[in-house]
Write a protein that holds these residues in place. Structure first.
Motif, PDB file in Angstrom:
ATOM      1  N   ASP A 222       0.828  -1.211   0.000  1.00 37.22           N
ATOM      2  CA  ASP A 222       0.000   0.000   0.000  1.00 37.22           C
ATOM      3  C   ASP A 222       0.863   1.262   0.000  1.00 37.22           C
ATOM      4  O   ASP A 222       0.555   2.224  -0.703  1.00 37.22           O
ATOM      5  CB  ASP A 222      -0.937   0.032   1.206  1.00 37.22           C
ATOM      6  N   ASP A 223       1.939   1.243   0.793  1.00 35.97           N
ATOM      7  CA  ASP A 223       2.831   2.400   0.836  1.00 35.97           C
ATOM      8  C   ASP A 223       3.505   2.620  -0.509  1.00 35.97           C
ATOM      9  O   ASP A 223       3.634   3.759  -0.970  1.00 35.97           O
ATOM     10  CB  ASP A 223       3.896   2.233   1.917  1.00 35.97           C
ATOM     11  N   VAL A 224       3.942   1.543  -1.141  1.00 33.43           N
ATOM     12  CA  VAL A 224       4.598   1.656  -2.445  1.00 33.43           C
ATOM     13  C   VAL A 224       3.618   2.215  -3.468  1.00 33.43           C
ATOM     14  O   VAL A 224       3.962   3.110  -4.252  1.00 33.43           O
ATOM     15  CB  VAL A 224       5.182   0.302  -2.907  1.00 33.43           C
ATOM     16  N   GLU A 225       2.384   1.737  -3.465  1.00 32.89           N
ATOM     17  CA  GLU A 225       1.384   2.235  -4.409  1.00 32.89           C
ATOM     18  C   GLU A 225       1.088   3.717  -4.172  1.00 32.89           C
ATOM     19  O   GLU A 225       0.937   4.486  -5.123  1.00 32.89           O
ATOM     20  CB  GLU A 225       0.118   1.396  -4.335  1.00 32.89           C
ATOM     21  N   LYS A 226       1.002   4.129  -2.910  1.00 32.68           N
ATOM     22  CA  LYS A 226       0.802   5.550  -2.600  1.00 32.68           C
ATOM     23  C   LYS A 226       1.979   6.375  -3.097  1.00 32.68           C
ATOM     24  O   LYS A 226       1.795   7.438  -3.688  1.00 32.68           O
ATOM     25  CB  LYS A 226       0.630   5.757  -1.094  1.00 32.68           C
ATOM     26  N   PHE A 227       3.189   5.878  -2.849  1.00 28.69           N
ATOM     27  CA  PHE A 227       4.396   6.579  -3.287  1.00 28.69           C
ATOM     28  C   PHE A 227       4.426   6.720  -4.803  1.00 28.69           C
ATOM     29  O   PHE A 227       4.672   7.802  -5.328  1.00 28.69           O
ATOM     30  CB  PHE A 227       5.637   5.828  -2.791  1.00 28.69           C
ATOM     31  N   ILE A 228       4.152   5.650  -5.508  1.00 33.69           N
ATOM     32  CA  ILE A 228       4.166   5.675  -6.969  1.00 33.69           C
ATOM     33  C   ILE A 228       3.132   6.667  -7.496  1.00 33.69           C
ATOM     34  O   ILE A 228       3.345   7.323  -8.513  1.00 33.69           O
ATOM     35  CB  ILE A 228       3.921   4.267  -7.548  1.00 33.69           C
ATOM     36  N   GLY A 229       2.038   6.801  -6.782  1.00 34.45           N
ATOM     37  CA  GLY A 229       0.973   7.693  -7.208  1.00 34.45           C
ATOM     38  C   GLY A 229       1.197   9.153  -6.874  1.00 34.45           C
ATOM     39  O   GLY A 229       0.358   9.999  -7.202  1.00 34.45           O
ATOM     40  N   THR A 230       2.323   9.490  -6.262  1.00 31.41           N
ATOM     41  CA  THR A 230       2.540  10.872  -5.843  1.00 31.41           C
ATOM     42  C   THR A 230       2.750  11.831  -7.010  1.00 31.41           C
ATOM     43  O   THR A 230       2.439  13.008  -6.894  1.00 31.41           O
ATOM     44  CB  THR A 230       3.738  11.002  -4.874  1.00 31.41           C
ATOM     45  N   SER A 231       3.295  11.342  -8.128  1.00 37.53           N
ATOM     46  CA  SER A 231       3.496  12.217  -9.285  1.00 37.53           C
ATOM     47  C   SER A 231       3.729  11.398 -10.551  1.00 37.53           C
ATOM     48  O   SER A 231       4.067  10.218 -10.479  1.00 37.53           O
ATOM     49  CB  SER A 231       4.702  13.144  -9.066  1.00 37.53           C
ATOM     50  N   LYS A 232       3.553  12.062 -11.685  1.00 34.97           N
ATOM     51  CA  LYS A 232       3.815  11.405 -12.972  1.00 34.97           C
ATOM     52  C   LYS A 232       5.273  10.999 -13.078  1.00 34.97           C
ATOM     53  O   LYS A 232       5.594   9.938 -13.611  1.00 34.97           O
ATOM     54  CB  LYS A 232       3.455  12.335 -14.128  1.00 34.97           C
ATOM     55  N   ASP A 233       6.163  11.846 -12.577  1.00 36.85           N
ATOM     56  CA  ASP A 233       7.597  11.552 -12.656  1.00 36.85           C
ATOM     57  C   ASP A 233       7.957  10.314 -11.839  1.00 36.85           C
ATOM     58  O   ASP A 233       8.753   9.486 -12.282  1.00 36.85           O
ATOM     59  CB  ASP A 233       8.423  12.742 -12.180  1.00 36.85           C
ATOM     60  N   THR A 234       7.377  10.211 -10.655  1.00 36.10           N
ATOM     61  CA  THR A 234       7.633   9.039  -9.812  1.00 36.10           C
ATOM     62  C   THR A 234       7.147   7.780 -10.502  1.00 36.10           C
ATOM     63  O   THR A 234       7.864   6.771 -10.568  1.00 36.10           O
ATOM     64  CB  THR A 234       6.939   9.184  -8.444  1.00 36.10           C
ATOM     65  N   ARG A 235       5.939   7.829 -11.029  1.00 37.78           N
ATOM     66  CA  ARG A 235       5.357   6.683 -11.730  1.00 37.78           C
ATOM     67  C   ARG A 235       6.205   6.290 -12.948  1.00 37.78           C
ATOM     68  O   ARG A 235       6.525   5.128 -13.148  1.00 37.78           O
ATOM     69  CB  ARG A 235       3.929   7.041 -12.174  1.00 37.78           C
ATOM     70  N   ARG A 236       6.574   7.300 -13.738  1.00 35.22           N
ATOM     71  CA  ARG A 236       7.373   7.052 -14.942  1.00 35.22           C
ATOM     72  C   ARG A 236       8.701   6.396 -14.581  1.00 35.22           C
ATOM     73  O   ARG A 236       9.099   5.408 -15.183  1.00 35.22           O
ATOM     74  CB  ARG A 236       7.621   8.371 -15.678  1.00 35.22           C
ATOM     75  N   LEU A 237       9.385   6.934 -13.579  1.00 32.84           N
ATOM     76  CA  LEU A 237      10.683   6.412 -13.180  1.00 32.84           C
ATOM     77  C   LEU A 237      10.558   5.004 -12.615  1.00 32.84           C
ATOM     78  O   LEU A 237      11.375   4.131 -12.920  1.00 32.84           O
ATOM     79  CB  LEU A 237      11.327   7.344 -12.156  1.00 32.84           C
ATOM     80  N   TYR A 238       9.528   4.760 -11.802  1.00 32.36           N
ATOM     81  CA  TYR A 238       9.315   3.430 -11.223  1.00 32.36           C
ATOM     82  C   TYR A 238       9.098   2.386 -12.326  1.00 32.36           C
ATOM     83  O   TYR A 238       9.729   1.329 -12.322  1.00 32.36           O
ATOM     84  CB  TYR A 238       8.115   3.452 -10.267  1.00 32.36           C
ATOM     85  N   PHE A 239       8.228   2.700 -13.270  1.00 30.00           N
ATOM     86  CA  PHE A 239       7.943   1.725 -14.331  1.00 30.00           C
ATOM     87  C   PHE A 239       9.101   1.584 -15.311  1.00 30.00           C
ATOM     88  O   PHE A 239       9.304   0.500 -15.870  1.00 30.00           O
ATOM     89  CB  PHE A 239       6.620   2.049 -15.027  1.00 30.00           C
ATOM     90  N   ARG A 240       9.890   2.631 -15.501  1.00 30.92           N
ATOM     91  CA  ARG A 240      11.097   2.507 -16.328  1.00 30.92           C
ATOM     92  C   ARG A 240      12.089   1.567 -15.646  1.00 30.92           C
ATOM     93  O   ARG A 240      12.708   0.725 -16.296  1.00 30.92           O
ATOM     94  CB  ARG A 240      11.721   3.884 -16.584  1.00 30.92           C
ATOM     95  N   HIS A 241      12.238   1.697 -14.334  1.00 34.71           N
ATOM     96  CA  HIS A 241      13.119   0.804 -13.576  1.00 34.71           C
ATOM     97  C   HIS A 241      12.647  -0.638 -13.722  1.00 34.71           C
ATOM     98  O   HIS A 241      13.453  -1.546 -13.959  1.00 34.71           O
ATOM     99  CB  HIS A 241      13.159   1.218 -12.099  1.00 34.71           C
ATOM    100  N   GLN A 242      11.340  -0.851 -13.616  1.00 34.84           N
ATOM    101  CA  GLN A 242      10.789  -2.203 -13.758  1.00 34.84           C
ATOM    102  C   GLN A 242      11.050  -2.745 -15.160  1.00 34.84           C
ATOM    103  O   GLN A 242      11.397  -3.925 -15.326  1.00 34.84           O
ATOM    104  CB  GLN A 242       9.286  -2.202 -13.469  1.00 34.84           C
TER     105      GLN A 242
END
Length: 76
Positions: free
Chosen positions: A8-28
């Motif tokens: 849940d914390d990771v999902e909240k963190f990822i949802g904090t901004s487009k940049d965070t989401r983009r970077l997280y999924f690029r890492h994946q």
């Protein structure tokens, strides 16, 4: 990445901004490609492999800094 964190914390963190989401999924994405290359399912030149590993490490470092800042900002 974030294996030891609450989902849940990771999902909240990822949802904090487009940049965070983009970077997280690029890492994946890089992680998956490097795993496939390691298994021999994806052919990469030494230069491509080096570049992808470097980009993945930079993304991880940046995400860890962002995570620490987010955690320090208070309860979520």
């Amino acid at each position: 990445m974030f294996e030891n964190q609450q989902r849940d914390d990771v999902e909240k963190f990822i949802g904090t901004s487009k940049d965070t989401r983009r970077l997280y999924f690029r890492h994946q994405e890089l992680n998956d490609k490097l795993d496939n290359a390691g298994r021999g399912c994806l052919a990469l030149s030494d230069e491509e492999l080096r570049r992808m590993k470097m980009e993945k490490l930079q993304a991880k470092t940046q995400l860890e800094r962002m995570w620490d800042t987010w955690q320090a900002s208070g309860p979520h």
